[in-house]
Write an enzyme that holds these catalytic residues in place. Sequence first.
Site, short mmCIF file in Angstrom:
data_model
loop_
_atom_site.label_atom_id
_atom_site.label_comp_id
_atom_site.label_asym_id
_atom_site.label_seq_id
_atom_site.Cartn_x
_atom_site.Cartn_y
_atom_site.Cartn_z
N ASN A 9 0.85 -1.24 0.10
CA ASN A 9 0.06 -0.13 0.08
C ASN A 9 0.95 1.19 0.07
OD1 ASN A 9 -1.79 2.04 0.51
ND2 ASN A 9 -2.18 1.38 2.80
N TRP A 10 1.04 1.99 -1.16
CA TRP A 10 1.84 2.86 -1.29
C TRP A 10 1.29 4.47 -0.58
CZ3 TRP A 10 4.78 3.22 -6.67
CH2 TRP A 10 5.48 1.92 -6.80
N LYS A 11 0.13 4.34 -0.29
CA LYS A 11 -0.78 5.46 0.35
C LYS A 11 -0.60 6.56 -0.45
CE LYS A 11 0.48 3.33 4.82
NZ LYS A 11 0.31 3.53 6.19
N HIS A 93 -9.14 0.96 5.19
CA HIS A 93 -7.94 1.01 5.92
C HIS A 93 -8.27 1.79 6.97
CE1 HIS A 93 -4.07 2.25 6.77
NE2 HIS A 93 -3.71 1.38 5.81
N GLU A 95 -6.97 4.35 8.09
CA GLU A 95 -6.51 5.77 7.87
C GLU A 95 -7.94 6.38 7.27
OE1 GLU A 95 -2.90 5.38 5.74
OE2 GLU A 95 -1.79 4.83 7.62
N GLU A 163 -5.05 -5.31 10.79
CA GLU A 163 -4.04 -4.17 10.97
C GLU A 163 -4.07 -3.43 12.10
OE1 GLU A 163 -2.15 -3.24 6.93
OE2 GLU A 163 -3.90 -1.89 7.21
N GLY A 169 2.67 1.89 10.78
CA GLY A 169 3.84 3.18 10.48
C GLY A 169 4.38 3.34 11.70
N SER A 208 3.68 -2.32 10.31
CA SER A 208 5.28 -2.25 10.46
C SER A 208 5.94 -3.70 10.18
CB SER A 208 5.47 -1.90 11.85
OG SER A 208 5.39 -0.67 12.12
N GLY A 229 2.85 -1.12 4.20
CA GLY A 229 2.92 0.21 3.87
C GLY A 229 4.32 0.51 3.54
N GLY A 230 5.18 1.20 4.36
CA GLY A 230 6.27 1.89 4.23
C GLY A 230 7.18 0.93 3.46
C1 PEP Z 1 -0.66 -0.10 6.00
O1 PEP Z 1 -0.56 1.20 5.63
O2 PEP Z 1 -1.45 -0.74 5.51
C2 PEP Z 1 0.57 -0.54 6.59
C3 PEP Z 1 0.54 -1.50 7.36
O3 PEP Z 1 1.66 0.38 6.86
P1 PEP Z 1 3.10 0.11 7.59
O4 PEP Z 1 3.55 -1.07 6.84
O5 PEP Z 1 4.02 1.29 7.36
O6 PEP Z 1 2.96 -0.18 9.09
#
Ligand code: PEP
Length: 249
Positions: A9-11, A93, A95, A163, A169, A208, A229-230
């Site tokens: 997920n590049w957000k 998600h 967010e 999640e 993050g 993470s 994500g990241g």
């Molecule tokens: C996400 O945005 O779904 C996520 C899991 O982010 P990260 O891996 O950066 O915690």
Amino acid sequence: MTRKLAAGNWKMNGTRAALENLSAIAEAHTAPSVDILICPPATLLMQSAGLTSGKPLDIGAQDCHAQASGAHTGDISAPMIKDAGGTAVIVGHSERRENHNETNDLVRQKAQAAHDAGLIAVICIGETLEQRESGQTLEIVGDQLTGSTPEGATPANTVIAYEPVWAIGTGKVPTLDQIGEVHDFIRKSLTDRFGEAAQDMRILYGGSVKPGNAAEIFAVSNVDGALVGGASLKEGDFSPIINALEAAV
Ligand code: PEP
């Protein structure tokens, strides 16, 4: 058994220059034994799908509207994602739930819209730190799972992503026992509702996930992959996670 899934997920990250990273990921995994999905920002959907066409790397979106079309300025619909070359869409998600007040009911409608358009819905659920600390994790996750998953969910059209909000993050990850407890609970809840088919419905862990912790997370029962994500933004971080998932198959 449905193949395991490494999803990124590049957000709200990435202009056209980021497509270099997408190509690098595709080039590093020409015959993967797991499914790979990258969800870039909507502005890059079409170009991403074009770049990866014919390659074993699928492209998805990060959200869709519950309606197929209409007066919804700024939104994109599931049929538009499909038309752009997407095969999946993330819905619910944390967010989006937090920043856009998305409820379980709305998330279910979005997942339904994805199914109607022939897309895989990646439905996100997870508790906040406050909810975990007050012992409400399974109750919250159970309510979100039931409320956000459409009746017609199948292993082919639905992926569940657990999640924990506090792990996204932050670099904080639940213990392996905590991940296992929730994933086992999700599998049982899905089986109670959808029967034996639920054994093949993929349940991803997200929060993470990094090259350094991926292998141990993928060894946990009922973890069928990750939503990252990241660490999905760069080939050098995402590739080791894909490799760890392949090794866990
Ligand atoms: C996400 O945005 O779904 C996520 C899991 O982010 P990260 O891996 O950066 O915690």
